[in-house]
Design an enzyme around this catalytic site. Structure first.
Site, PDB file in Angstrom:
ATOM      1  N   ASP A 318       0.900  -1.115  -0.197  1.00 27.90           N
ATOM      2  CA  ASP A 318      -0.072  -0.006   0.029  1.00 27.90           C
ATOM      3  C   ASP A 318       0.837   1.399   0.168  1.00 27.90           C
ATOM      4  O   ASP A 318       2.076   1.326   0.262  1.00 27.90           O
ATOM      5  CB  ASP A 318      -0.751  -0.044   1.450  1.00 27.90           C
ATOM      6  CG  ASP A 318      -1.859   1.157   1.504  1.00 27.90           C
ATOM      7  OD1 ASP A 318      -2.269   1.529   0.305  1.00 27.90           O
ATOM      8  OD2 ASP A 318      -2.081   1.512   2.405  1.00 27.90           O
ATOM      9  N   ASP A 511      -1.445  -0.845   6.093  1.00 23.85           N
ATOM     10  CA  ASP A 511      -1.381  -0.054   7.253  1.00 23.85           C
ATOM     11  C   ASP A 511      -3.166   0.173   7.872  1.00 23.85           C
ATOM     12  O   ASP A 511      -3.326   0.337   9.028  1.00 23.85           O
ATOM     13  CB  ASP A 511      -0.725   0.996   7.709  1.00 23.85           C
ATOM     14  CG  ASP A 511      -1.052   1.948   6.954  1.00 23.85           C
ATOM     15  OD1 ASP A 511      -1.553   1.874   5.706  1.00 23.85           O
ATOM     16  OD2 ASP A 511      -1.427   3.121   7.590  1.00 23.85           O
ATOM     17  N   ASP A 515      -7.244  -2.399   4.380  1.00 22.38           N
ATOM     18  CA  ASP A 515      -6.529  -3.323   3.724  1.00 22.38           C
ATOM     19  C   ASP A 515      -6.507  -4.761   4.490  1.00 22.38           C
ATOM     20  O   ASP A 515      -5.956  -5.717   3.946  1.00 22.38           O
ATOM     21  CB  ASP A 515      -4.833  -2.911   4.298  1.00 22.38           C
ATOM     22  CG  ASP A 515      -4.390  -1.602   3.471  1.00 22.38           C
ATOM     23  OD1 ASP A 515      -4.840  -1.495   2.379  1.00 22.38           O
ATOM     24  OD2 ASP A 515      -3.669  -0.793   3.886  1.00 22.38           O
TER      25      ASP A 515
END
Length: 618
Positions: A318, A511, A515
């Site tokens: 990410d 995080d 996600d």
């Protein structure tokens, strides 16, 4: 050395003294010497024999205790007193090495266990009371003095201090905290008294979750450990049957065969057949790997995940909060019919219930108290923004997609950064440009991944194309996909999973709460624990406590070293075992050689496993 190890060492020394006395004190009769050997055996071996008897009643017959007991008692039966004691003595030396090795490995993880708080100083009825952390409720005020551990997660409401977070992050650099800063349980207060408002119960706190991860890590076995468990389960009864046949059959079918000679060979065969080196060193290797990772602030939830890391082929990251700081700052404000102050007021109030970094930056820039009573009918629109009634006005705050969906004419921002568009009562009110910055550690992380050409790095993000491209170019990322909704990330991970080899593994690093589904889908989910959401940490298989992506690369290095050592130990132990078993069956070795082969291989395998703890960060 722990208490158990010291006790074991004392037994070995006393037994060894008696053996030396039996060898050097020569009397007319050997009775005295034999009595010394028997006493030496009882001192050093009674617990092994006792375990063997107990395990027989429990249905666990064919274990190493049984093999040692039957071999040594058999040696007494044929008059080989010195060898009977030597077998048990050397076996206990091997057990002592194992105990030392496990203790050393455990200390790497035990440093995490030290973060468990013993008490909390809670303010009740205008008095400070020392209570168990479990008894503190959310919203209560706790007092943390210099040198004390922070017992629960919370927010500082009074005081300023430096925190030692090394037990959580592996980083020795202290962290400064002051009023309104969040603090995590397990940190140590260095300087000043802090008053903290508790935000989570002890069971939900960071320290509690970390302890739970560590305590349960050993329950998730790797394929190598499962192989050794199955191997020992079938191997041990087979060698016992072969030993019985070796003692009985030759004396029945071979002319002039002496039963005692073949019985001795069978006993030697039993001694060397014990699979201690495998049963001890393989789990110890994985435990050592988990310990080495914990020293650098990486929590691996099981040895199966440690093993999987060694086969990593694709690392999917990410962007926000993983490769970038995730700390957004307002760079520029453009308004249409409103003042900067009013535009920020509407935007920050509409976003007041969100914990997204962009929302936090808007509230921080507004820098005034937000009256939540003015905000009603808040609705979060996934991947686009929020809609809310602020002081009776319908406010939209979000990206271009939100403006387009609501058919609002807006003025597009072309600069690199994250634009936040604001509309009030269906009319475009202005835009706010927010920018994030790349973590310094991200450059190191990508460099380490690139060092191993087999690892491909992919970035998936919901951010705009131009921002994503600038981050990907700056870091040298192989591939990126921008402007993704949470479900798009899932789709891309599914596609990437199809592109890896049969044995290859895909790592996803994230995080945020959005996600969590992708973390669960990937072969190995890695959560950035310091800034990461509870949902992400819960769904992940590996937690990086310091929010440094380079720790993922270091964890892969530790994993590969662990697997190399595991393979070395398996090949070495099995090769030596087979060789000495054959020699024992042919009568070409004594029981002494068998003992050295068994204990020697175990000790070498254990020492080899301990090398994992010497792994350092690159």
């Amino acid at each position: 050395m722990n208490r158990k190890g010291r006790k074991q060492l004392i037994k070995i020394i006393i037994s060894l003294i008696l053996v030396i006395m039996a060898f050097f004190i020569k009397l007319d009769t050997s009775l005295f010497n034999n009595i010394l050997f028997v006493f030496a055996y009882i001192i050093v071996g009674y617990d092994i024999v006792l375990k063997a008897i107990r395990n027989i009643f429990k249905g666990k017959i064919f274990d190493e205790n049984f093999l040692m007991s039957i071999a040594t008692i058999g040696a007494f039966g044929i008059g080989e007193f010195p060898e009977a004691v030597a077998v048990m003595l050397f076996y206990q030396v091997g057990e002592l090495f194992q105990s030392y090795a496990v203790d050393k490995s455990r200390k790497s993880v035990a440093s995490l266990m030290d973060i468990r708080p013993d008490y909390a100083n809670v303010l009740r009825d205008e008095e400070i009371k020392r209570v168990d952390p479990d008894e503190v409720n959310v919203g209560e005020i706790i007092l943390v003095k210099p040198g004390e551990k922070i017992p629960l997660d919370g927010v500082v409401i009074e005081g300023s201090s430096m925190l030692n977070t090394v037990a959580l992050t592996g980083e020795a650099v202290p962290r400064k905290v002051s009023i309104n800063d969040e603090v995590l349980s397990g940190s140590i207060n260095n300087d000043e008294i802090l008053r903290i408002k508790v935000s989570k119960e002890f069971g939900e706190s960071t320290v509690s979750k970390i302890l739970d991860l560590v305590e349960n890590a050993s329950s998730r076995k790797s394929k190598s450990e499962n192989f050794i468990s199955k191997f020992a389960k079938y191997y041990t009864p087979i060698v016992v049957i072969i030993a019985v046949l070796l003692a009985v059959i030759p004396s029945l079918i071979i002319k002039d065969a002496i039963f005692s000679e073949w019985f001795y060979r069978a006993l030697s065969f039993l001694v060397v057949s014990c699979p201690c080196a495998l049963v001890i060193s393989i789990p110890l290797s994985f435990f050592g790997g988990i310990g080495a990772a914990s020293k650098i602030g990486v929590l691996i939830k099981g040895s199966n995940y440690l093993e999987a890391l060694a086969s990593s082929e694709i690392v999917v990251c990410d962007k926000t909060g993983t490769l970038t700081e995730g700390v957004f700052e307002v760079q520029r404000i453009e308004t249409r019919g409103y003042s900067d102050k009013d535009l920020l007021r509407y935007a920050s109030h509409a976003e007041c219930f969100s914990n997204h970094p962009i929302s936090q930056s808007l509230k921080q820039c507004y820098d005034k108290e937000i009256n939540e009573k003015l905000v009603t009918k808040t609705k979060e629109i996934s991947g686009k923004g929020v809609e809310a009634l602020v002081d009776g006005k319908k406010v939209l705050v979000g990206n271009e997609k939100l403006m387009q969906d609501k058919k609002i004419k807006y003025q597009k921002i072309e600069e690199v950064g994250t634009p936040v568009y604001v509309a009030v009562d269906g009319n475009f009110a202005g835009s706010i440009l927010i920018a994030d910055k790349i973590k310094e550690d991200s450059h190191k992380a990508i460099k380490l991944f690139k060092h191993d050409n087999s690892i491909r790095v992919v970035m998936l993000t919901g951010d705009r194309e131009n921002i994503s491209k600038s981050v990907a170019d700056a870091l040298g990322i192989d591939e990126y996909h921008a402007e993704l909704l949470p479900q798009d990330k899932v789709s891309w991970v599914e596609k990437l999973m199809m592109q890896k080899s049969a044995r290859g593994k895909l790592i996803f690093v994230g995080d945020g709460i959005n996600d969590a589904p992708v973390l669960a889908l990937a072969d190995i989910g890695v959560a950035m624990g310091g800034l990461g959401s509870d949902a992400a940490i819960e769904a992940a298989d590996v937690v990086i406590m310091s929010d440094e992506p380079s720790k993922i690369a270091n964890s892969i290095i530790i994993s590969k070293k662990t697997m190399r050592i595991v393979r070395q130990n398996i090949i070495f132990a099995i090769a030596v075992k087979i060789g000495v078993l054959v020699l024992s069956a042919l009568g070409m070795t004594t029981m002494w050689a068998a003992v050295f082969a068994d204990v020697g291989v175990s000790i070498l395998a254990i020492l080899n496993a301990l090398r994992i703890l010497k792994t350092h960060e690159d």
